[in-house]
Design an enzyme around this catalytic site. Structure first.
Site, PDB file in Angstrom:
ATOM      1  CD  GLU A 170      -3.121  -0.151   0.137  1.00  0.00           C
ATOM      2  OE1 GLU A 170      -3.157   0.191  -1.067  1.00  0.00           O
ATOM      3  OE2 GLU A 170      -3.777  -1.106   0.582  1.00  0.00           O
TER       4      GLU A 170
ATOM      5  CB  THR B 124       4.534   0.270  -2.645  1.00  0.00           C
ATOM      6  OG1 THR B 124       3.382  -0.474  -3.023  1.00  0.00           O
ATOM      7  CG2 THR B 124       4.918  -0.063  -1.218  1.00  0.00           C
ATOM      8  CG  ASP B 125       0.431   3.043  -6.492  1.00  0.00           C
ATOM      9  OD1 ASP B 125       0.689   3.800  -5.526  1.00  0.00           O
ATOM     10  OD2 ASP B 125      -0.656   3.057  -7.100  1.00  0.00           O
TER      11      ASP B 125
ATOM     12  N   GLY C 287     -13.328   3.154  -1.100  1.00  0.00           N
ATOM     13  CA  GLY C 287     -11.914   2.940  -1.417  1.00  0.00           C
ATOM     14  C   GLY C 287     -11.685   1.640  -2.160  1.00  0.00           C
ATOM     15  CG  LEU C 288     -13.883  -1.420  -1.953  1.00  0.00           C
ATOM     16  CD1 LEU C 288     -15.160  -2.253  -1.757  1.00  0.00           C
ATOM     17  CD2 LEU C 288     -12.673  -2.217  -1.465  1.00  0.00           C
ATOM     18  CB  SER C 289     -10.563   0.957  -7.405  1.00  0.00           C
ATOM     19  OG  SER C 289      -9.338   1.121  -6.813  1.00  0.00           O
TER      20      SER C 289
ATOM     21  CD  GLU D  51      -8.291   8.974 -10.152  1.00  0.00           C
ATOM     22  OE1 GLU D  51      -8.884   8.065 -10.764  1.00  0.00           O
ATOM     23  OE2 GLU D  51      -8.543   9.282  -8.976  1.00  0.00           O
TER      24      GLU D  51
ATOM     25  CG  ASP E 183      -6.434   2.198  -7.213  1.00  0.00           C
ATOM     26  OD1 ASP E 183      -5.782   1.359  -6.571  1.00  0.00           O
ATOM     27  OD2 ASP E 183      -6.830   3.273  -6.737  1.00  0.00           O
TER      28      ASP E 183
ATOM     29  CE1 TYR F 158      -2.884   7.802  -2.957  1.00  0.00           C
ATOM     30  CE2 TYR F 158      -2.099   9.528  -4.423  1.00  0.00           C
ATOM     31  CZ  TYR F 158      -2.218   8.195  -4.100  1.00  0.00           C
ATOM     32  OH  TYR F 158      -1.649   7.240  -4.905  1.00  0.00           O
TER      33      TYR F 158
HETATM   34  C1  GLA Z   1      -5.158   4.893  -3.968  1.00  0.00           C
HETATM   35  C2  GLA Z   1      -4.415   5.252  -5.252  1.00  0.00           C
HETATM   36  C3  GLA Z   1      -3.422   4.149  -5.643  1.00  0.00           C
HETATM   37  C4  GLA Z   1      -2.531   3.759  -4.471  1.00  0.00           C
HETATM   38  C5  GLA Z   1      -3.366   3.505  -3.225  1.00  0.00           C
HETATM   39  C6  GLA Z   1      -2.510   3.253  -2.016  1.00  0.00           C
HETATM   40  O1  GLA Z   1      -6.004   3.800  -4.177  1.00  0.00           O
HETATM   41  O2  GLA Z   1      -5.318   5.457  -6.298  1.00  0.00           O
HETATM   42  O3  GLA Z   1      -2.653   4.572  -6.750  1.00  0.00           O
HETATM   43  O4  GLA Z   1      -1.544   4.724  -4.246  1.00  0.00           O
HETATM   44  O5  GLA Z   1      -4.232   4.590  -2.931  1.00  0.00           O
HETATM   45  O6  GLA Z   1      -1.782   2.078  -2.146  1.00  0.00           O
END
Ligand code: GLA
Length: 398
Positions: free
Chosen positions: A38, A40-41, A135-137, A171, A183, A233
């Site tokens: 988490e 880390t991307d 937070g499930l994208s 985005e 995501d 964020y």
């Molecule tokens: C959100 C962002 C992702 C990632 C996560 C944390 O979902 O969209 O790119 O950084 O937070 O891991």
């Protein structure tokens, strides 16, 4: 609602809103849950997400005009006609009650900037069953779904990795959320019953079968609404960038996750602000955990996998500071619950969900007992979702 009823309702609504449903085709994009890796991307590290059963459906067809017409069954209940914009008029983000359209029009804007030409108009009706703000994208699902629809209907031939990259660009640059690639990649490239181990620096990826034996994935929504656009964020990313640029003065690296934990320790003196150092410590240690966890899963060591999930939560709480008390409560309750292998917050944080690996026979007790205790401690009701792991976005059969 089951899939058949969802699709029937959508066809009826499509006819009502767009006047015809003769050629409309059905598409679906899953949401995602990240098991570990988490934040880390955006630091060039590894992530380990999977695509989930919940997501967004869309019916789409070309229209005879030159405009993009959009309608959401989730957000547009007060409207009887679609939102309409000519492709040539898309320029900047819109505000107002229909601001959800920024995701699809942002994708159209990015594709046109990359030279793709829309030769006819397109109608799209959306319906999602992803809980909002969990937070499930849902944002990534909407972007990738729309990219794939545009590609299929306009013959662009965009592959899954490119669809993820264009969606992320929309985005970042159109919506203004500086997310990483996780995501969009997970919802575009997910595979049934597998997690995706993705190196966010090189975009090399591999699939790992989610062999959980007698255990199930349970997602628990804290029901603390999470909105990354308005959250810290972007600030967390900035703090990591500041740490990176301090370290780069003494050590040649291109991203934080190039460092091992020992190296971060060795060069820690170069990071001026202790808060930035804690953020860097999270990214580097989480990267190590993500790799160890995927190895543990491959080796069938679920106990180790679970401990690493727990450690991930602790680091997100103490070093990265993106949990909220409700998420900490859910995680602590799960850690003490018999039959739970591991539990952590998932996604960007600042609200949203936890993901837990729970023994099948204990799932009901988990929901009942943790649900009651969470409400007693926080005054909020949690929601629980048992999910299957599914394929990435694309056209589906009706
Ligand atoms: C959100 C962002 C992702 C990632 C996560 C944390 O979902 O969209 O790119 O950084 O937070 O891991």
């Amino acid at each position: 609602m089951d899939k058949t009823s969802i699709v029937e309702n959508m066809y009826a609504k499509f006819g009502e809103i767009f006047g015809s449903d003769c050629g409309a085709e059905l598409f679906f994009s899953p949401g995602r849950v990240n098991l570990i890796g988490e934040h880390t991307d955006h630091e060039g590290g590894y992530v380990f997400p999977c695509a989930i059963d919940f997501g967004i459906y869309a019916l789409a067809q070309k229209n005879t005009g030159k405009s993009l017409r959009l309608y959401s069954m989730n957000f547009d209940g007060d409207y009887h006609s679609p939102f309409e914009i000519s492709f040539s008029d898309i320029s900047a983000k819109l505000t107002g009650s229909r601001s959800w359209v920024n995701y699809p029009i942002g994708v159209a804007d990015v594709l046109m900037k990359h030279g793709y030409k829309f030769t006819s108009g397109i109608d799209i009706l959306y319906y999602g069953n992803l809980p909002d703000g969990a937070g499930l994208s849902s944002s990534a699902a909407l972007e990738v779904l729309t990219t794939k629809i545009f590609s299929e209907l306009s013959g662009f031939g965009i592959d899954g990795v490119k669809a993820a990259l264009y969606s992320q660009e929309a985005e970042n640059n159109f919506v203004g959320m500086h997310c990483g690639i996780m995501d969009q990649f997970a919802v575009s490239m997910g595979r049934k019953n597998n997690a995706v181990l993705l190196n966010c620096s090189t975009l090399e990826y591999s699939y790992a079968p989610l062999e959980l034996g007698n255990y199930k994935i349970v997602i628990t929504n804290s029901n603390v609404p999470h909105s990354l656009v308005g959250s810290e964020y972007n600030l967390r990313r900035q703090q990591c960038e500041n740490a990176l640029s301090d370290i780069q003065k003494v050590k040649k690296i291109s991203c934080l996750c190039d460092l091992s934990l020992d190296e971060l320790d060795e060069y820690s003196y170069s990071v001026k602000d202790p808060v930035n150092l804690r953020r860097a410590y999270h990214a580097v240690s989480e990267n190590v955990r993500a790799l160890r966890a995927s190895d543990a899963l491959k080796a069938g060591d679920l106990a180790m996998f679970g401990r690493l999930m727990n450690a991930s939560h602790v680091s997100l709480r103490d070093n990265y500071s993106v949990t909220v008390p409700e998420l900490d409560t859910l995680a602590s309750l799960a850690w003490e619950f018999e039959g739970v292998i591991g539990s952590r917050m998932t996604g960007g944080g600042f609200g949203g969900c936890t993901v837990s690996i729970v023994e099948s026979g204990r799932v009901k007790a988990f929901i009942d007992e943790i649900g009651a205790e969470y409400e007693r401690l926080t005054g909020r009701k949690a929601s629980f979702y048992k999910t299957g792991i599914t394929d990435g976005a694309g056209r589906i059969k009706t």
